[in-house]
Design a protein around this motif. Structure first.
Motif, mmCIF file in Angstrom:
data_model
loop_
_atom_site.group_PDB
_atom_site.id
_atom_site.type_symbol
_atom_site.label_atom_id
_atom_site.label_comp_id
_atom_site.label_asym_id
_atom_site.label_seq_id
_atom_site.Cartn_x
_atom_site.Cartn_y
_atom_site.Cartn_z
ATOM 1 N N HIS A 90 0.840 -1.298 0.000
ATOM 2 C CA HIS A 90 -0.073 -0.039 0.014
ATOM 3 C C HIS A 90 0.890 1.377 -0.171
ATOM 4 O O HIS A 90 0.614 2.345 0.552
ATOM 5 C CB HIS A 90 -1.027 -0.044 1.281
ATOM 6 N N GLN A 91 1.955 1.187 -1.046
ATOM 7 C CA GLN A 91 2.818 2.509 -0.975
ATOM 8 C C GLN A 91 3.745 2.040 -2.164
ATOM 9 O O GLN A 91 3.628 0.854 -2.490
ATOM 10 C CB GLN A 91 3.517 2.803 0.367
ATOM 11 N N TRP A 92 4.450 3.089 -2.531
ATOM 12 C CA TRP A 92 5.473 2.639 -3.887
ATOM 13 C C TRP A 92 6.796 3.277 -3.360
ATOM 14 O O TRP A 92 7.300 4.097 -2.985
ATOM 15 C CB TRP A 92 4.983 3.532 -4.927
ATOM 16 N N ARG A 93 7.661 2.016 -3.540
ATOM 17 C CA ARG A 93 9.199 2.352 -3.566
ATOM 18 C C ARG A 93 9.468 2.934 -2.176
ATOM 19 O O ARG A 93 9.134 2.672 -1.078
ATOM 20 C CB ARG A 93 9.569 3.241 -4.736
ATOM 21 N N ASP A 94 10.465 3.982 -2.226
ATOM 22 C CA ASP A 94 11.184 4.602 -1.156
ATOM 23 C C ASP A 94 10.633 6.046 -1.097
ATOM 24 O O ASP A 94 11.317 6.847 -0.460
ATOM 25 C CB ASP A 94 12.221 4.141 -0.797
ATOM 26 N N PHE B 16 0.175 1.360 -7.097
ATOM 27 C CA PHE B 16 0.076 0.974 -8.290
ATOM 28 C C PHE B 16 -0.103 2.102 -9.281
ATOM 29 O O PHE B 16 -0.367 2.014 -10.333
ATOM 30 C CB PHE B 16 -1.120 -0.204 -8.603
ATOM 31 N N PHE B 17 -0.090 3.384 -8.866
ATOM 32 C CA PHE B 17 -0.349 4.287 -9.814
ATOM 33 C C PHE B 17 0.545 5.664 -9.338
ATOM 34 O O PHE B 17 0.653 5.788 -8.037
ATOM 35 C CB PHE B 17 -1.708 4.690 -9.737
ATOM 36 N N ARG B 18 1.217 6.487 -10.187
ATOM 37 C CA ARG B 18 1.904 7.594 -9.527
ATOM 38 C C ARG B 18 0.997 8.774 -9.472
ATOM 39 O O ARG B 18 0.259 9.322 -10.202
ATOM 40 C CB ARG B 18 2.959 8.094 -10.734
ATOM 41 N N VAL B 19 1.163 9.206 -8.296
ATOM 42 C CA VAL B 19 0.212 10.598 -7.950
ATOM 43 C C VAL B 19 1.159 11.647 -7.396
ATOM 44 O O VAL B 19 2.009 11.231 -6.289
ATOM 45 C CB VAL B 19 -0.959 10.223 -6.860
ATOM 46 N N ARG B 20 0.902 13.001 -7.759
ATOM 47 C CA ARG B 20 1.580 13.804 -6.907
ATOM 48 C C ARG B 20 0.811 14.966 -6.113
ATOM 49 O O ARG B 20 -0.606 15.050 -6.754
ATOM 50 C CB ARG B 20 2.629 14.708 -8.078
ATOM 51 N N GLU C 39 -0.703 11.181 -12.290
ATOM 52 C CA GLU C 39 0.356 11.095 -13.497
ATOM 53 C C GLU C 39 0.183 10.001 -14.307
ATOM 54 O O GLU C 39 0.611 10.125 -15.511
ATOM 55 C CB GLU C 39 1.717 11.253 -12.758
ATOM 56 N N GLY C 40 -0.046 8.822 -13.846
ATOM 57 C CA GLY C 40 0.129 7.544 -14.743
ATOM 58 C C GLY C 40 0.446 6.445 -13.810
ATOM 59 O O GLY C 40 0.819 6.427 -12.802
ATOM 60 N N PRO C 41 0.556 5.126 -14.774
ATOM 61 C CA PRO C 41 0.957 4.111 -14.030
ATOM 62 C C PRO C 41 2.285 4.250 -13.567
ATOM 63 O O PRO C 41 3.041 4.975 -14.090
ATOM 64 C CB PRO C 41 0.837 3.142 -15.172
ATOM 65 N N VAL C 42 2.713 3.405 -12.476
ATOM 66 C CA VAL C 42 4.119 3.521 -11.960
ATOM 67 C C VAL C 42 4.982 2.928 -13.198
ATOM 68 O O VAL C 42 4.522 2.306 -14.056
ATOM 69 C CB VAL C 42 4.249 2.572 -11.039
ATOM 70 N N PRO C 43 6.233 3.450 -13.327
ATOM 71 C CA PRO C 43 7.037 3.269 -14.457
ATOM 72 C C PRO C 43 7.283 1.656 -14.817
ATOM 73 O O PRO C 43 7.295 1.070 -15.895
ATOM 74 C CB PRO C 43 8.456 3.947 -14.191
ATOM 75 N N LEU D 8 -6.687 2.842 -6.958
ATOM 76 C CA LEU D 8 -6.231 3.464 -8.280
ATOM 77 C C LEU D 8 -5.313 2.600 -8.619
ATOM 78 O O LEU D 8 -4.374 2.176 -8.008
ATOM 79 C CB LEU D 8 -5.643 4.819 -7.995
ATOM 80 N N ALA D 9 -5.366 1.960 -9.822
ATOM 81 C CA ALA D 9 -4.498 1.319 -10.677
ATOM 82 C C ALA D 9 -4.426 1.215 -11.872
ATOM 83 O O ALA D 9 -5.704 1.857 -12.615
ATOM 84 C CB ALA D 9 -4.515 -0.196 -10.159
ATOM 85 N N SER D 10 -3.767 0.827 -12.715
ATOM 86 C CA SER D 10 -3.764 0.904 -14.422
ATOM 87 C C SER D 10 -4.883 0.109 -14.858
ATOM 88 O O SER D 10 -5.176 -0.834 -14.174
ATOM 89 C CB SER D 10 -2.440 0.808 -15.054
#
Length: 507
Positions: A312-316, A331-335, A345-349, A383-385
């Protein structure tokens, strides 16, 4: 004379299943606002997933002469004001005996003559007259004794007048407070239904969207049992959750005779030490024996496990807040913009079938190591792609979350966050979705939503009673005041809602 075959004496052959009704969704796609038509078409397709129907969807600009005769019900979504409709579509909509449901703009193109005045042909056939659009602040919709909201910023309400009550009926009424006026919101004239706006625009949880969701049963002529059911989910349980609080919740709900589900995050991550004195922290569920014991106790007391992502989070890094489990997207990039608003912003890279499959596999393995198994999946922050959502739909029998759906508008990502008042057997992604329509208890604004208090949630549940097979489904964070949970549960029971197991929807 004896004939060979598999025939059982004393039993009748099973009746063949009735053929599925065929539904055609047509939507505007032209112009700068054409993306709205496709997005609203997805929303309609999702609601239709509550029914056993076969659906085709396409832009109205691509309509072929006579095409609607292959279908039982035709929906047209007038999302683009004054979109020029194809002549074959207009002619067929006027002459067909199939059920036509027209949502929103552009009715004048078949209801008026060349002089742009009401035409007798339309009025004589359907029993009502189209009078143009109004930009007045019609802010309420009355239906079955309930008053639903309609956001006054929603422009372009279609105005109609019944001229032959032997042919046409007004099924819902729209009110304008200042100055006071009223106009039909949904009308049926013979085989033709008209909804005075697009009910997927500017939606809130007390919205006229619920009126349309109920009347779909009548448009399709597919009825469902009038029964009110409820679901409650205990949210965001991870490695730092209090076992004592979880036991207390389980005991309360068992005493109330309420089955429940528990959304579990298998691995807690605080990679930057936000809550651990700047020291990175990782807590797999299986290593917290007291927490595992509490979760097993919850299962014994009527709880069911929901898999709520992997971390329930992304990377560091912040995504978009802290990088800590339960606070960020996975599963999704948000700023966050300069005003603190979330920007998608879109799906994680690294998004791919291999990546999402690996995360789901690790999450399931961690649950298994703790001796637990899920009955459903809940996407972190919903939220996911599209790729991820289609994977979830194939892998899990049931989802319990709202749906977020996208269309690409020339490189700009447009989306809709859709809730459902009843279960959806198949959504746009192929997912079976349990409803979650009361949101959660939040004394202050939460995740971009306004405060959600007990009176507000119970009010929304009361409005859902207008939906013949409506549900009342909410989640409650494990760390909140348990007295609030008790008040919500008893309030819903007093309204006649019956709490059921989440797993019953997975079968």
């Amino acid at each position: 004379m004896l004939l060979a075959g598999s025939f059982a004496f004393g039993s009748a052959p099973s009746p063949a299943p009735a053929p599925l009704k065929k539904v055609l969704i047509l939507y505007d796609s032209a112009g700068e606002s054409g993306w709205r038509g496709k997005l609203y078409g997805i929303c309609l397709q999702n609601l239709l997933g509550h029914f056993q129907v076969a659906i085709e969807s396409k832009a109205v600009e691509n309509y072929l002469e006579g095409e609607m005769e292959r279908f039982d019900v035709i929906f047209y979504i007038g999302a683009v004001y004054e979109n020029k409709l194809p002549e074959p579509f207009k002619k067929d909509a006027l002459k067909t005996d199939k059920t036509v449901c027209w949502l929103g703009h552009n009715l004048w193109q078949i209801a008026w003559g060349e002089d742009k005045k009401p035409a007798g042909k339309f009025e004589n056939r359907f029993g009502f007259r189209f009078g143009g659009n109004s930009n007045s602040a019609y802010n309420l919709v009355l239906y079955r004794g309930y008053a639903f909201t309609r956001r006054s910023v929603n422009p372009g309400l279609g105005l109609v007048t019944l001229t032959d009550t032997g042919l046409a009926r007004e099924l819902a009424t729209c009110l304008c407070s200042e100055p006071h006026s009223e106009t039909p919101y949904i009308v049926r004239g013979r085989n033709f239904w008209y909804v005075a706006d697009v009910p997927f625009a500017y939606v809130t949880m007390s919205d006229r969207y619920l009126v349309f969701a109920d009347l779909l049963h009548d448009v399709l002529e597919i009825d469902h049992e009038r029964k009110l059911r409820a679901l409650v989910r205990i949210e965001d349980v991870h490695g730092l959750a209090s076992p004592e609080k979880l036991v207390e919740i389980a005991d309360l709900l068992r005493a109330e005779g309420v089955p429940f589900s528990v959304a579990v995050i298998p691995v807690f991550q605080d990679p930057r030490g936000v809550y651990n004195y700047r020291q990175p922290q990782t807590i797999p569920l299986s290593r917290n024996k007291k927490l595992v014991s509490a979760l097993k106790y919850m299962v014994e007391r009527g709880g069911e496990i929901v898999l709520h992502g992997y971390t329930h989070q992304w990377r560091d890094q912040p995504n978009p807040k802290s990088g800590v489990s339960a606070e960020d997207y996975e599963f999704f990039r948000v700023r966050l913009d300069a005003g603190g608003r979330q920007v998608l912003e879109g799906p994680v890279p690294e998004d791919s079938l291999e990546w999402v499959g690996e995360r789901v596999g690790k999450a399931l393995l961690e649950l298994k190591s703790a001796g637990l198994s899920p009955v459903a999946w809940e996407t972190p922050h919903y939220l996911a792609s599209e790729l991820d959502n289609r994977y979830f739909g194939r892998y899990f029998k049931l989802m319990v979350h709202r749906g977020i759906y996208f269309v690409d508008d020339g490189g700009t990502l447009r989306f809709s966050n859709q809730f459902f008042p009843y279960p959806i057997e198949t959504d746009y992604y192929g997912q079976r979705i349990a409803p979650e329509n009361l949101y959660c208890y939040a004394a202050s604004a939460y995740m971009g939503e306004p405060p959600s208090t007990v009176p507000a949630m119970l009010y929304q549940a009361r409005l859902n009673q207008a939906v013949r097979d409506g549900w009342a489904s909410f989640f409650f964070h494990w760390y909140q005041d348990i007295r609030v949970l008790k008040e919500l549960v008893r309030g819903l029971k007093n309204m006649g809602y019956e709490f059921v197991t989440l797993g019953s929807l997975a079968n």
